[in-house]
Design a protein around this motif. Structure first.
Motif, short mmCIF file in Angstrom:
data_model
loop_
_atom_site.label_atom_id
_atom_site.label_comp_id
_atom_site.label_asym_id
_atom_site.label_seq_id
_atom_site.Cartn_x
_atom_site.Cartn_y
_atom_site.Cartn_z
N LEU A 35 -24.31 75.91 60.30
CA LEU A 35 -23.70 76.55 61.46
C LEU A 35 -22.50 77.41 61.04
N ILE A 36 -21.65 76.87 60.20
CA ILE A 36 -20.47 77.62 59.73
C ILE A 36 -20.93 78.83 58.92
N ALA A 37 -21.96 78.66 58.10
CA ALA A 37 -22.50 79.79 57.33
C ALA A 37 -22.98 80.89 58.26
N GLY A 38 -23.63 80.50 59.35
CA GLY A 38 -24.09 81.49 60.34
C GLY A 38 -22.94 82.21 61.01
N VAL A 39 -21.89 81.48 61.34
CA VAL A 39 -20.71 82.10 61.95
C VAL A 39 -20.05 83.06 60.96
N LEU A 40 -19.97 82.66 59.71
CA LEU A 40 -19.41 83.57 58.69
C LEU A 40 -20.28 84.82 58.53
N GLU A 41 -21.58 84.68 58.73
CA GLU A 41 -22.45 85.85 58.67
C GLU A 41 -22.10 86.83 59.78
N ILE A 42 -21.80 86.31 60.96
CA ILE A 42 -21.39 87.18 62.06
C ILE A 42 -20.09 87.90 61.71
N VAL A 43 -19.15 87.16 61.13
CA VAL A 43 -17.85 87.74 60.76
C VAL A 43 -18.05 88.84 59.72
N TRP A 44 -18.86 88.57 58.69
CA TRP A 44 -19.01 89.61 57.66
C TRP A 44 -19.77 90.81 58.19
N ALA A 45 -20.70 90.62 59.09
CA ALA A 45 -21.40 91.78 59.66
C ALA A 45 -20.44 92.65 60.47
N TYR A 46 -19.61 92.01 61.27
CA TYR A 46 -18.62 92.75 62.08
C TYR A 46 -17.59 93.44 61.17
N SER A 47 -17.08 92.73 60.18
CA SER A 47 -16.08 93.36 59.32
C SER A 47 -16.70 94.46 58.45
N MET A 48 -17.98 94.34 58.13
CA MET A 48 -18.64 95.42 57.40
C MET A 48 -18.68 96.68 58.26
N LYS A 49 -18.98 96.50 59.53
CA LYS A 49 -18.97 97.64 60.46
C LYS A 49 -17.57 98.24 60.52
N ALA B 153 -33.64 76.52 57.00
CA ALA B 153 -32.24 76.93 56.80
C ALA B 153 -32.09 78.44 56.88
N TYR B 154 -32.96 79.16 56.19
CA TYR B 154 -32.83 80.61 56.16
C TYR B 154 -33.10 81.23 57.53
N THR B 155 -34.09 80.72 58.22
CA THR B 155 -34.41 81.23 59.55
C THR B 155 -33.24 81.01 60.51
N ILE B 156 -32.68 79.83 60.49
CA ILE B 156 -31.57 79.53 61.40
C ILE B 156 -30.33 80.34 61.02
N TRP B 157 -30.06 80.46 59.74
CA TRP B 157 -28.90 81.24 59.28
C TRP B 157 -29.00 82.71 59.72
N THR B 158 -30.16 83.31 59.48
CA THR B 158 -30.31 84.72 59.88
C THR B 158 -30.33 84.87 61.39
N GLY B 159 -30.90 83.89 62.08
CA GLY B 159 -30.94 83.95 63.54
C GLY B 159 -29.56 83.86 64.17
N ILE B 160 -28.73 82.94 63.64
CA ILE B 160 -27.35 82.84 64.14
C ILE B 160 -26.64 84.17 63.92
N GLY B 161 -26.83 84.74 62.74
CA GLY B 161 -26.21 86.03 62.44
C GLY B 161 -26.71 87.14 63.34
N GLY C 276 -36.56 80.78 69.14
CA GLY C 276 -37.14 80.47 67.84
C GLY C 276 -36.24 79.57 67.01
N LEU C 277 -34.93 79.78 67.10
CA LEU C 277 -33.98 78.93 66.37
C LEU C 277 -34.06 77.49 66.86
N ILE C 278 -34.12 77.35 68.17
CA ILE C 278 -34.20 76.00 68.75
C ILE C 278 -35.49 75.32 68.32
N LEU C 279 -36.60 76.05 68.37
CA LEU C 279 -37.89 75.47 67.95
C LEU C 279 -37.88 75.11 66.46
N MET C 280 -37.26 75.96 65.65
CA MET C 280 -37.19 75.68 64.22
C MET C 280 -36.38 74.40 63.96
#
Length: 105
Positions: free
Chosen positions: A7-21, A58-66, A96-100
């Motif tokens: 979950l934290i990795a997914g949140v960090l993915e959101i942060v890095w995507a926003y800061s990249m923008k 793991a990868y599906t949930i991580w990318t989905g959170i992001g 899909g994340l919930i089902l995974m």
């Protein structure tokens, strides 16, 4: 604990995507630095979570959170458009994340 790391990795993915923008193609120093640091943290926590959680899950949930998180940040902070099709797409991703998660228990 692996699910917390994921979950934290997914949140960090959101942060890095926003800061990249915000870095405007890595032309601004502070957002570029934030992007790189949060990317490393996100990947590291994903790797730690993958010690226990299967790769596909793991990868599906991580990318989905992001993806869903970046969608919401785009709407809330960047004024990106909101329409029925975009909301439906984000809802399908979240479903899909919930089902995974449920299928991996």
């Amino acid at each position: 604990m692996p699910w917390v790391y994921l979950l934290i990795a997914g949140v960090l993915e959101i942060v890095w995507a926003y800061s990249m923008k915000q870095s405007q193609g890595f032309s601004r120093l502070v957002p570029s630095f934030i992007t790189l640091i949060t990317m490393v943290g996100s990947f590291w926590l994903l790797a730690v979570a993958m010690r226990t959680i299967p790769l596909g899950t793991a990868y599906t949930i991580w990318t989905g959170i992001g993806a869903v998180g970046a969608f919401l940040v785009g709407i809330a902070l960047l004024g990106e458009p909101v329409n029925t099709m975009r909301i439906a797409a984000a809802t399908l991703i979240a479903s899909g994340l919930i089902l995974m998660k449920v299928s991996s228990s």
